[in-house]
Design a protein around this motif. Structure first.
Motif, short mmCIF file in Angstrom:
data_model
loop_
_atom_site.label_atom_id
_atom_site.label_comp_id
_atom_site.label_asym_id
_atom_site.label_seq_id
_atom_site.Cartn_x
_atom_site.Cartn_y
_atom_site.Cartn_z
N TYR B 42 1.13 -1.31 0.02
CA TYR B 42 -0.22 0.65 -0.23
C TYR B 42 1.10 1.49 0.30
O TYR B 42 0.72 2.32 0.83
CB TYR B 42 -1.09 0.30 0.90
CG TYR B 42 -1.87 -1.21 1.08
CD1 TYR B 42 -3.19 -1.20 0.04
CD2 TYR B 42 -2.03 -2.61 1.93
CE1 TYR B 42 -4.00 -1.42 -0.13
CE2 TYR B 42 -3.23 -3.33 1.52
CZ TYR B 42 -3.49 -2.81 1.03
OH TYR B 42 -5.79 -4.13 0.74
N GLY B 43 2.05 1.23 -0.55
CA GLY B 43 2.80 2.91 -1.50
C GLY B 43 3.58 2.62 -0.06
O GLY B 43 3.67 4.02 0.52
N GLY B 44 3.65 1.57 0.96
CA GLY B 44 3.85 1.92 2.18
C GLY B 44 5.65 2.76 2.46
O GLY B 44 5.92 2.73 1.32
N PRO B 45 6.36 2.77 3.48
CA PRO B 45 8.23 3.48 3.68
C PRO B 45 9.04 1.84 3.13
O PRO B 45 8.47 0.95 2.99
CB PRO B 45 8.43 3.43 5.10
CG PRO B 45 7.03 2.77 5.58
CD PRO B 45 5.74 2.59 4.76
N ILE B 46 10.00 2.18 3.08
CA ILE B 46 11.24 1.22 2.24
C ILE B 46 12.41 1.79 3.59
O ILE B 46 12.55 2.93 3.96
CB ILE B 46 11.04 1.60 1.24
CG1 ILE B 46 10.92 1.66 -0.01
CG2 ILE B 46 12.48 0.34 0.76
CD1 ILE B 46 11.07 3.02 -1.50
N ALA B 47 12.51 0.31 4.03
CA ALA B 47 14.12 0.69 4.88
C ALA B 47 14.66 -0.02 4.19
O ALA B 47 14.70 -1.19 3.07
CB ALA B 47 13.69 -1.00 5.71
N ALA B 59 32.89 -0.17 11.79
CA ALA B 59 32.13 0.47 10.31
C ALA B 59 30.83 -0.72 10.38
O ALA B 59 30.55 -1.23 10.12
CB ALA B 59 32.25 -0.07 9.57
N ARG B 60 29.61 0.26 11.09
CA ARG B 60 29.15 -0.33 11.70
C ARG B 60 28.14 0.02 10.67
O ARG B 60 28.03 0.45 10.13
CB ARG B 60 27.80 0.33 13.03
CG ARG B 60 28.54 -0.49 14.10
CD ARG B 60 28.10 0.54 14.68
NE ARG B 60 28.13 0.22 16.28
CZ ARG B 60 28.46 -0.77 17.47
NH1 ARG B 60 27.38 -1.76 17.09
NH2 ARG B 60 28.91 -0.54 18.15
N PRO B 61 26.80 -1.89 10.26
CA PRO B 61 26.21 -0.88 8.83
C PRO B 61 24.56 0.39 9.53
O PRO B 61 23.87 0.27 10.10
CB PRO B 61 24.56 -2.51 9.02
CG PRO B 61 25.10 -3.26 10.18
CD PRO B 61 26.39 -2.66 10.50
N GLN B 62 24.38 0.66 8.10
CA GLN B 62 23.01 2.06 8.48
C GLN B 62 22.35 1.48 7.88
O GLN B 62 21.90 1.19 7.20
CB GLN B 62 23.87 3.11 7.87
CG GLN B 62 23.29 4.21 7.31
CD GLN B 62 23.49 5.08 8.84
OE1 GLN B 62 25.23 4.29 8.97
NE2 GLN B 62 23.03 5.99 9.14
N LEU B 63 21.36 1.65 8.59
CA LEU B 63 19.68 1.40 8.65
C LEU B 63 19.03 2.88 8.16
O LEU B 63 19.19 3.79 8.92
CB LEU B 63 18.95 0.72 10.09
CG LEU B 63 17.13 0.47 9.72
CD1 LEU B 63 17.10 -0.96 8.92
CD2 LEU B 63 16.90 0.15 10.75
N GLU B 64 18.63 2.55 7.25
CA GLU B 64 17.44 3.71 6.63
C GLU B 64 16.08 3.84 6.04
O GLU B 64 16.57 2.71 5.47
CB GLU B 64 18.44 3.90 5.23
CG GLU B 64 19.99 4.95 5.57
CD GLU B 64 20.72 4.80 4.34
OE1 GLU B 64 19.63 4.63 3.39
OE2 GLU B 64 22.05 4.87 4.41
N ILE B 65 15.60 4.50 6.57
CA ILE B 65 13.80 4.34 6.06
C ILE B 65 13.75 5.59 5.36
O ILE B 65 14.31 6.74 5.56
CB ILE B 65 13.96 4.89 6.84
CG1 ILE B 65 13.75 3.37 8.37
CG2 ILE B 65 12.08 4.35 7.31
CD1 ILE B 65 13.32 3.79 9.85
N TYR B 66 12.93 5.40 4.49
CA TYR B 66 12.64 6.31 3.82
C TYR B 66 11.37 6.32 3.23
O TYR B 66 10.62 5.54 3.52
CB TYR B 66 13.53 6.23 2.21
CG TYR B 66 14.85 5.92 2.22
CD1 TYR B 66 15.18 7.64 1.69
CD2 TYR B 66 15.81 4.83 2.02
CE1 TYR B 66 17.14 7.26 2.17
CE2 TYR B 66 17.39 5.08 1.99
CZ TYR B 66 17.74 6.61 2.31
OH TYR B 66 19.29 6.67 2.30
#
Lengths: 600, 835
Positions: B42-47, B59-66
């Protein structure tokens, strides 16, 4: 199945259906087979909402009565407790749960609180360490139970006692909630009138609740135009008097509980030829009484003296209908006749039943005891010799007649005299204590607290004024073809119903003086309707008023209100609601305190 | 407009199209390579989690929310364990499922909310794969461990872990698996080589897809449709099997000629789809495989992700966001080249009309002649709903509006509501919001849910605008949004309590159905008690205020609020709370000031704590009630002494209450009890507890006349009653001699009629007759009748010349046997009447 609820002006079946839907939803929440453990008090009221068949459809396989110990074994997945929120019951439930056999396959427990869940009870369950054993804890909001097409009852037995004696207004809260539910289904009631402290309290709560729910209000065209809230203690006299309508007398003599009456079986024995009278039934005959039965609807509100005529008229009609078969010649006609047979047979059974009941009642109403008692009641109501010790009461005590009868009479005298002279009061009290036992000092104390019994204070007796202004006594009450509500007590017009009548026309302003003499405030409130919901009244369309009796209503009062609804120029139809259907006996009984006497 | 069909591709007899939704606003250096990615339907967010395997602390991984348009919502370094799977819940919360079975829950803006575990047994074997799924019961999670065991939770908000049975012969990770919904239950479909199993709570059942091509030796990928109704299986032979999830029906099987395992596979169908298909993605290659066996190949520029939707599939790569769907019927009818459908003609007619060409009339006539103008308008309205370009929507709606002019009685609602819906949809599709909903999805998700989603994103003004525009009832719409806004507002630590409370009350005013207590609760949770109390003042429902006030230890205030609400249960709750919290003195004092609470507490004590009840009465100096209390207590005592002492206390209390009557009556009772004991001692008759009346009766029936006489005097029993009593007792005993003696002892205060009646009642007419002569003249007739003496009655009545009495007697006479009497009476009656 409950078609009699939908005939009236207001389709009360909507309320019943809403209640049934909620019940189904709850039952479906507990998946799998189930057993219900009943708080016994609830089975009667529930019977008016749902029969066993509904429960069965939702996998209810067993039913038990709540009692201490362990829940009987039943191979079911769920055990559901249907209980009132009472602490005593919580302790029993806790015991039930704890004695559950741990070795058996796990049964899931659920509680359904009626009419409302209670933090206090849940706290108790928590203290007992069983709160977490319940998968579902829910409430089943059953405040107003549809009883008949124009009648709602909360079936709250102790409501009067709690409100007026113990200052516990729980039932008033439930009343207010129930009225909110009613408004959710039938629209906001624009006008609220009331008389009495409790009425005021209920109205206040309703207005508050309406504010709380602001915005979520429904968009339903209001069905009720007016709500009238009446405190029972505004009219203490009416329930004390012996009801003289057919239904009223059935209730006075045999007691109607949850729409059923149990009658002595002898009169109902089916006499089949050849069998003789060898085995008379011993189980009381149980009959359901409501407007679904055509004949009953016709006669129940009549003065008992007019019932005989109505029954014989009906008998003629029915036998004429059966005679019709001789006239049926063609196949078509015979078919027509046969198709009506079930209906006719039902009518004949109904006629037979009511003829028997009427005979039973007649035996009593023609007795001297009944007559003497009624004479005294009517003397009191007309204000004859209410200020001195009544010889009839004296004699009855001396003969140790049932205590409740005595209490009804003494209270009536006190009410009609606006209190008794201290000497008279003390005399009665002493007589009662010496005859029936000193433990009744508690009951007498209760009656005094409520004001049913009281010493006369300096103020003059205002009952005659009230009686005259409101025309509470009509000399020429017409029992056969009534023209006034006073026919329900053969002369006495119930005060509560008179107040209702005056409110409708010409309005309470005309009786301000009398209203001031009656206890508690009187008031009027208006509830704003959402725009667009104002009713456009058709020419000649009646108004609908809901009359709510806080503390109970008698069948005779109901009959009087129905009479008003049917008056041609009345212009108003009444729907009746009450915390409980009462009569003088059940009412006084609820006010008695009986310490359990320990015999050495 | 002319190019509407430019992106259409035929599949079987219908068309598919790929529409560009957004150019992604994010800036991803390495595209989607090496990423864990989860996009909500339903066109929701992307992680997005880059290089999830990286464990080095430096060097920790990065969590991104768009957002779906690539707008950044949150970005933070991942500090917890290794994440296996990301997923979104139905309320836009992010689930991060870790190797160790822990699931961390974050909100849309990356704030940690809570965590839960998928079971302890996961520990060593570790989660190898996980899936997040949605059903009517909420969001669920399924995992498989290294030990090939599956665990399932259908609703994470009501977590009930179900460990599923072992799959026979399964070693390590299954080749592929999926979650199914059948019979309102979540189940798993697991492929192990060529074998398929359905796992539910108790059982593992082997199943066979009907007509699966025999070349296949292993099922290597599978997918279930959005509705859980359809299943697609991809085999190592390159075949795609399509059928129903219950594996009873095969829809089709298509050979793709690709044997590599696909990266992703998704059903692409819409409700009432004519050409459903499965979309299969490999590296750089996308194939739409229709059930009709036709296919459409697409080349992919970049690493991409498929997001299955209710009515389409979205495709996201580093730069673009596209929507792949079957061209909806209405659009196809209108835009298909050389279409003569009514909608197409209407569109044409409108075009000509705008050009002011008379051809408009020709087209219109053509439609009208076929009587299809209504249909044409409907098509245009529906097609507008399915188009994403605002210009195309407008053209179509204008055409519909134009067509409507030539119709009478055409219902306006569909047109109007479509215009409204589109306005809302266009607003949320805007790249700044980034919720690319289709009309079908919007209808499915409802406005309420859309408002929620906007609220989660803190897009309050837009949410309010939408609610107002759609006229959502206030308490479902605007009020709810405002409440969320206020809950968010109270968390702004930098502002003063006073300011916040004022801002909130100003903005919320008395918007309908606002729950201030919820907002206050939030404030309290954030440690702002003062603010919470201020906010509670605005709450109209006093019942709602109570629990929070109690938690904040404002019990006095809670008590008055509870009383205000009228809800007695609430009052009880506060009272119990106070009782535990305060010392007894203060507690009683508090109650004293609140009469409602006091009487309720008395009720409670009456049933539960008798002793407290006494203390309460004591405190209030309520001597009357204390007296009653002792009387009640006395009846519970078995021993006479104890009973006496309680009654004595009662007497004392009644005296203090100045209730002389009660005090005397109680003293009398004690006297009676003493008398009864004495009698028991003397005569061995146990009559303790009998009332005075019953005591007297017993004495008389025992012939203890002296004792009775004494009691009668001692207790000053009125003569009348005593006579009645003695009369009944003697008659009961059939002691006629004594009765006669008694009758003659002195003049009866109750007259002699009762004597007659009592004798008759016991069928002794002989005795009864003895008293008939003694009754008063008024009762003579009655008395004679009672003993069955009609003649006597007649004499009396005639003497009294009483018409009524004569009639009564007449009614008792039989015309045959008493003929003479009847005549006499009739004569007398006439004279009586004359007089």
């Amino acid at each position: 199945m409950a078609s009699h609820l939908s005939y009236g002006r207001v389709n009360l079946n909507i309320l019943r259906e809403a209640a049934r839907k909620e019940l189904r939803e709850f039952l479906d929440k507990c998946a799998g087979s189930k057993a219900i453990v009943w708080d016994e008090y609830l089975t009667g009221p529930f019977g008016l909402i749902a029969q066993y068949s509904l429960l069965k459809e939702h996998e209810v396989e067993k039913m038990f009565t709540l009692k201490a110990g362990r829940v009987p074994t039943a191979d079911v997945k769920n055990i559901i407790f249907f209980v009132r929120p009472k602490l005593e019951l919580m302790d029993i439930i806790a015991e039930n749960v704890m004695s559950e056999d741990k070795l058996q396959p796990q049964r899931e427990f659920h509680i359904l609180f009626v009419p409302r869940r209670s933090l206090l009870c849940e706290q108790r369950l928590k203290e007992q360490g069983v709160l977490n054993s319940f998968t579902n804890i829910d409430e089943y909001i059953l405040d107003l139970i549809p009883y008949d097409g124009d009648l709602l009852s909360m079936e709250s037995e102790s409501a009067f006692r709690e409100c007026y004696l113990e200052n516990d207004q729980t039932s008033l809260y439930h009343t207010a909630k129930g009225l909110m539910t009613l408004q959710a289904l039938y629209g906001t009631i624009p006008q609220i009138f009331g008389k009495g402290e409790c009425a005021r309290h209920v109205a206040n709560m309703m207005l508050r609740m309406k504010r709380e729910f602001a915005g979520s209000q429904n968009q339903i065209l209001p069905v009720f135009d007016t709500l009238l809230l009446l405190d029972r203690n505004v009219d203490l006299l009416t329930p004390l008097a012996t009801q003289l309508t057919y239904e009223g007398l059935i209730d006075e003599i045999y007691g109607i509980t949850n729409g059923y009456v149990k009658l002595p079986p002898e009169k109902f024995a089916q006499k089949k030829p050849g069998e003789g009278g060898k085995d008379l039934p011993t189980e009381p005959k149980k009959l359901q009484l409501n407007s679904a039965e055509e004949l009953y609807a016709e006669i129940r509100d009549k003065n008992f003296n007019a019932v005989g005529a109505a029954l014989s008229k009906k008998a003629k009609i029915i036998s004429a209908a059966f005679e019709e078969r001789h006239n049926a010649k063609t196949v078509g006609e015979i078919k027509q006749f046969v198709s009506q047979l079930p209906h006719m047979q039902a009518a004949r059974t109904s006629l037979a039943n009511h003829t028997s009941i009427a005979e039973l009642i007649k035996d009593i109403t023609t007795s001297e005891v009944f007559f003497d008692n009624l004479t005294v009641e009517q003397e009191f109501m007309t204000g004859v010799d209410t200020d001195k010790v009544n010889t009839y009461i004296e004699d009855c005590i001396a003969q140790k007649d049932p205590l409740i009868k005595i209490l009804r009479l003494v209270c009536m005298q006190s009410v009609c005299n606006n209190g008794l002279k201290q000497k008279v009061l003390d005399f009665y009290k002493r007589e009662i204590l010496q005859t029936y036992g000193y433990e009744h000092i508690l009951t007498l104390n209760n009656l005094e607290k409520i004001g049913l019994l009281k010493p006369q204070t300096s103020t003059r007796n205002n009952y005659p004024t009230i009686r005259k202004t409101l025309k509470l006594w009509m000399e020429d009450a017409n029992e056969q073809n009534p023209n006034d509500i006073s026919y329900v007590y053969s002369g006495y017009a119930p005060l509560s119903v008179r107040l209702t009548q005056v409110l409708t026309r010409p309005g309470w302003r005309s009786i301000e003086e009398v209203l001031k003499m009656l206890p508690g405030p009187h008031f009027e409130e208006r509830q704003q309707l959402p725009p667009g919901l104002h009713k456009k009244r058709q020419q000649g369309e009646n108004r609908t008023t809901l009359v709510f009796f806080l503390g109970g209503v008698t069948y005779a009062e109901i009959a009087a209100l129905r009479f008003l609804s049917q008056m041609e120029d009345g212009g108003t139809e009444y729907i009746i609601a009450a915390t409980k259907l009462i009569n003088g006996t059940s009412w006084i009984k609820s006010l008695m305190d009986r310490p359990e006497v320990q015999t050495p | 407009m002319a190019f509407v069909t430019a992106n259409w591709n035929p599949l079987g007899e219908n068309f598919y199209r790929k529409i560009e939704l957004y150019e992604m606003g994010w800036n991803l250096k390495d595209g989607l390579r090496d990423c864990l990615i989860a996009a909500a339907p339903y066109g929701g967010p992307i992680a997005l989690l880059r290089e999830p395997q990286r464990r080095s602390p430096s060097a920790r991984p990065q969590l991104e929310i768009y957002s779906a348009s690539g707008g950044t919502l949150a970005s933070f370094p991942w500090k917890s364990g290794v994440v296996r799977q990301l997923g979104w819940t139905v309320c836009d919360d992010l689930l991060c499922i870790q190797e160790d079975g822990t699931v961390l829950v974050y909100d849309l803006f990356g704030s940690f909310k809570r965590h839960f575990s998928m079971g302890n047994e996961v520990g060593q074997s570790q989660v190898v794969e996980a899936k997040v799924f949605h059903s009517p019961y909420g969001t669920g999670v399924a995992i498989v461990t290294g030990a090939s065991r599956f665990t399932l939770a259908t609703n994470i908000d009501d977590l009930k872990l179900r460990r599923l049975p072992e799959v026979p012969g399964l070693q390590g990770v299954p080749s592929c698996w999926a979650v199914l919904m059948q019979d309102r239950q979540s189940k798993l479909l697991v492929a192990s080589g060529a074998d398929l199993f359905i796992l539910d709570y108790g059982t593992c059942t082997a199943v066979n897809p009907p007509g699966l091509s025999p070349q296949a030796t292993s099922i290597i990928h599978m997918c279930v449709s959005f509705s859980y109704k359809y299943l697609a299986l991809f085999t190592d032979s390159g075949h795609v099997w399509m059928g129903s999830t219950n594996l009873r029906e095969k829809l089709s099987e298509v050979e793709t000629k690709v044997r590599n395992p696909p990266k992703q596979m998704a059903w692409c169908r819409r409700p009432k789809s004519q050409q459903p298909s499965v979309v299969i993605m490999w590296d750089r290659y996308l194939l739409v495989v229709g059930v009709c066996k036709d296919t459409i190949p697409y080349h992919l520029e970049d690493d991409s992700v498929l997001i299955p939707e209710l009515d389409s599939v979205r495709i996201i790569n580093a730069t673009n966001h596209e929507l792949l769907q079957e061209v909806p019927a209405a659009c196809e009818e209108i835009f298909k080249i050389a279409s003569m459908a009514p909608g197409a003609l209407l569109l044409e007619a409108h075009k000509e009309y705008e050009k002011e060409s008379q051809k408009a009339d020709e087209y219109l006539r053509e439609i009208k002649e076929q009587n299809l103008l209504g249909e044409a308008v409907r098509q245009c309205v529906e097609a507008a709903g399915n188009e994403h370009e605002a210009e195309t929507q407008k053209t179509l709606l204008r055409a519909a509006s134009f067509g409507k002019c030539f119709l009478s009685n055409f219902p306006p609602e569909p047109f109007v509501s479509m215009c409204r819906d589109l306005r809302v949809l266009n607003a949320v599709r805007d790249y700044t919001v980034g919720i690319p909903l289709t009309h079908t999805q919007f209808k499915q998700m409802t406005v309420q849910v859309l408002t929620d989603r906007l609220v989660y994103r803190k897009l309050y003004p837009l949410a309010i605008e939408i609610c107002r525009y759609l006229k959502t009832p206030e308490y479902q719409g605007v009020s709810r949004v405002l409440k969320h806004w206020a809950c968010c507002k109270v968390q702004q630590k930098e502002e003063a309590d006073e300011v916040i409370a004022r801002t909130i009350s100003l903005k919320l005013g008395d918007a309908a159905g606002i729950s201030y207590s919820e907002i206050a609760n939030k404030a309290y949770e954030c440690g702002r008690t003062e603010l919470a109390i201020k906010l509670l003042e605005f709450e109209p429902r006093s019942g709602e205020q109570v629990p929070l006030l109690l938690r904040m230890k404002r019990s006095q205030l809670a008590l008055s609020k509870a009383i205000e609400s009228g809800d007695t249960d609430l009052v009880y709750t506060v009272v119990t709370y106070l009782k535990n919290e305060m010392n007894r003195g203060d507690f009683f004092m508090t109650l004293r000031n609140q009469p409602v609470a006091l009487s309720l507490y008395r009720q409670f004590c009456k049933h539960q704590e008798q002793d407290t009840l006494k203390d309460l009465f004591n405190q209030d100096d309520d001597h009357q009630e204390l007296g009653n209390f002792y009387v009640k207590a006395s009846y519970k005592e078995k021993r006479l002494e104890a009973r006496m002492s309680l009654l004595q206390s009662a007497v004392d209390e009644y005296n203090k209450a100045k209730n002389e009557f009660a005090a005397k009556a109680t003293e009398e009772e004690m006297r009676l009890l003493r008398f009864q004991r004495k009698l028991e001692e003397d005569k061995g008759e146990c009559i303790q507890g009998f009332s005075l009346h019953d005591t007297l009766s017993t004495l008389l029936s025992l012939g203890l006349h002296k004792h009775a006489e004494q009691l009668y005097k001692d207790f000053r029993v009125p003569d009348k009653r005593y006579w009645w009593l003695k009369l009944t007792a003697l008659a009961d005993k059939a002691d006629w001699e004594e009765l006669e003696k008694f009758a003659k002892s002195k003049k009866s205060p109750i007259g002699y009629m009762p004597f007659v009646e009592e004798c008759v009642k016991r069928s002794n007419k002989f005795e009864a007759k003895k008293y008939v002569s003694k009754v008063t003249p008024e009762q003579k007739v009655k008395a004679h009748l009672a003993v069955g003496d009609l003649e006597g009655a007649a004499d009396a009545a005639i003497e009294r010349r009483n018409e009524g009495e004569i009639s009564t007697i007449l009614s008792r006479c039989s015309p045959t046997t008493d003929r003479l009497l009847v005549e006499r009476l009739n004569r007398a009656k006439t004279t009586a009447t004359k007089k």
